[in-house]
Design a protein around this motif. Sequence first.
Motif, PDB file in Angstrom:
ATOM      1  N   GLY A 105       0.805  -1.211   0.000  1.00 30.43           N
ATOM      2  CA  GLY A 105       0.000   0.000   0.000  1.00 30.43           C
ATOM      3  C   GLY A 105       0.838   1.261   0.000  1.00 30.43           C
ATOM      4  O   GLY A 105       2.044   1.232   0.228  1.00 30.43           O
ATOM      5  N   ASN A 106       0.162   2.375  -0.270  1.00 27.85           N
ATOM      6  CA  ASN A 106       0.759   3.707  -0.311  1.00 27.85           C
ATOM      7  C   ASN A 106       1.781   3.823  -1.440  1.00 27.85           C
ATOM      8  O   ASN A 106       2.812   4.478  -1.302  1.00 27.85           O
ATOM      9  N   LEU A 107       1.463   3.192  -2.573  1.00 22.87           N
ATOM     10  CA  LEU A 107       2.336   3.261  -3.734  1.00 22.87           C
ATOM     11  C   LEU A 107       2.161   4.584  -4.466  1.00 22.87           C
ATOM     12  O   LEU A 107       1.059   5.133  -4.519  1.00 22.87           O
ATOM     13  N   SER A 108       3.222   5.046  -5.063  1.00 23.09           N
ATOM     14  CA  SER A 108       3.162   6.212  -5.938  1.00 23.09           C
ATOM     15  C   SER A 108       2.305   5.857  -7.152  1.00 23.09           C
ATOM     16  O   SER A 108       2.290   4.703  -7.598  1.00 23.09           O
ATOM     17  N   TYR A 109       1.628   6.845  -7.698  1.00 21.83           N
ATOM     18  CA  TYR A 109       0.817   6.603  -8.896  1.00 21.83           C
ATOM     19  C   TYR A 109       1.677   6.454 -10.149  1.00 21.83           C
ATOM     20  O   TYR A 109       1.164   6.137 -11.214  1.00 21.83           O
ATOM     21  N   ALA A 117      11.618  -6.386   5.248  1.00 24.84           N
ATOM     22  CA  ALA A 117      12.529  -5.366   4.738  1.00 24.84           C
ATOM     23  C   ALA A 117      11.812  -4.125   4.217  1.00 24.84           C
ATOM     24  O   ALA A 117      12.314  -3.008   4.355  1.00 24.84           O
ATOM     25  N   LEU A 118      10.636  -4.309   3.618  1.00 27.75           N
ATOM     26  CA  LEU A 118      10.010  -3.189   2.910  1.00 27.75           C
ATOM     27  C   LEU A 118       8.881  -2.488   3.654  1.00 27.75           C
ATOM     28  O   LEU A 118       8.521  -1.366   3.297  1.00 27.75           O
ATOM     29  N   ASP A 119       8.317  -3.107   4.680  1.00 24.78           N
ATOM     30  CA  ASP A 119       7.237  -2.437   5.408  1.00 24.78           C
ATOM     31  C   ASP A 119       7.791  -1.188   6.090  1.00 24.78           C
ATOM     32  O   ASP A 119       8.717  -1.260   6.882  1.00 24.78           O
ATOM     33  N   GLY A 120       7.249  -0.042   5.749  1.00 23.23           N
ATOM     34  CA  GLY A 120       7.696   1.227   6.312  1.00 23.23           C
ATOM     35  C   GLY A 120       8.842   1.872   5.554  1.00 23.23           C
ATOM     36  O   GLY A 120       9.231   2.998   5.861  1.00 23.23           O
ATOM     37  N   ALA A 121       9.390   1.161   4.561  1.00 25.25           N
ATOM     38  CA  ALA A 121      10.504   1.717   3.789  1.00 25.25           C
ATOM     39  C   ALA A 121      10.011   2.851   2.896  1.00 25.25           C
ATOM     40  O   ALA A 121       8.898   2.827   2.383  1.00 25.25           O
ATOM     41  N   GLU A 122      10.858   3.842   2.684  1.00 26.04           N
ATOM     42  CA  GLU A 122      10.523   4.954   1.805  1.00 26.04           C
ATOM     43  C   GLU A 122      10.923   4.578   0.380  1.00 26.04           C
ATOM     44  O   GLU A 122      12.039   4.132   0.131  1.00 26.04           O
ATOM     45  N   TRP A 123       9.976   4.738  -0.546  1.00 22.09           N
ATOM     46  CA  TRP A 123      10.234   4.437  -1.962  1.00 22.09           C
ATOM     47  C   TRP A 123       9.422   5.397  -2.810  1.00 22.09           C
ATOM     48  O   TRP A 123       8.216   5.548  -2.603  1.00 22.09           O
TER      49      TRP A 123
END
Length: 111
Positions: free
Chosen positions: A6-10, A61-67
Motif C-alpha cells: 500500500g501507499n504506492l506512488s501513482y 525489509a520493505l514495510d515502512g521503507a521509503e520508496w
Amino acid sequence: MSIYVGNLSYQVTEESVADIFSEYGTVKRVQLPVDRESGRLRGFGFVEMSSEAEEMAAIDALDGAEWMGRDLKVNKAKPREERPASGGGNSWGNRGGGGGGGGNRRNDRRY
C-alpha cells in the motif's frame, strides 16, 4: 498467498515493483489495480513470490521503507471479503423501496 503493498506512488509500474521485490526472492506476479472510471492506478497492489520465506523477507525489509517519496505499507494480503450484491437492501430482503411517511410538514401542503 500474496503480499499487499500500500501507499504506492501513482507513477509505479509492475516492472518497478517486481524489481524492488526481486531483491528478496523470485517474483511470480505483480498486480496493480486501476480505477474503472479514470484508468488511474489505485495506489496499492499485490505481489506473489515463490515461497513464504521470500514473502516474509520482503515484508520485513520493505514495510515502512521509503520508496518514490512514500512510506510503503507491506503485509500479508488478507482474503477479499464477500460483498453483498449492489443495490443495497434491508432486513426484509427488499431492494431500494420507497420512502413515504412524513406528512404534517409546514411546506408540504396538498389541497
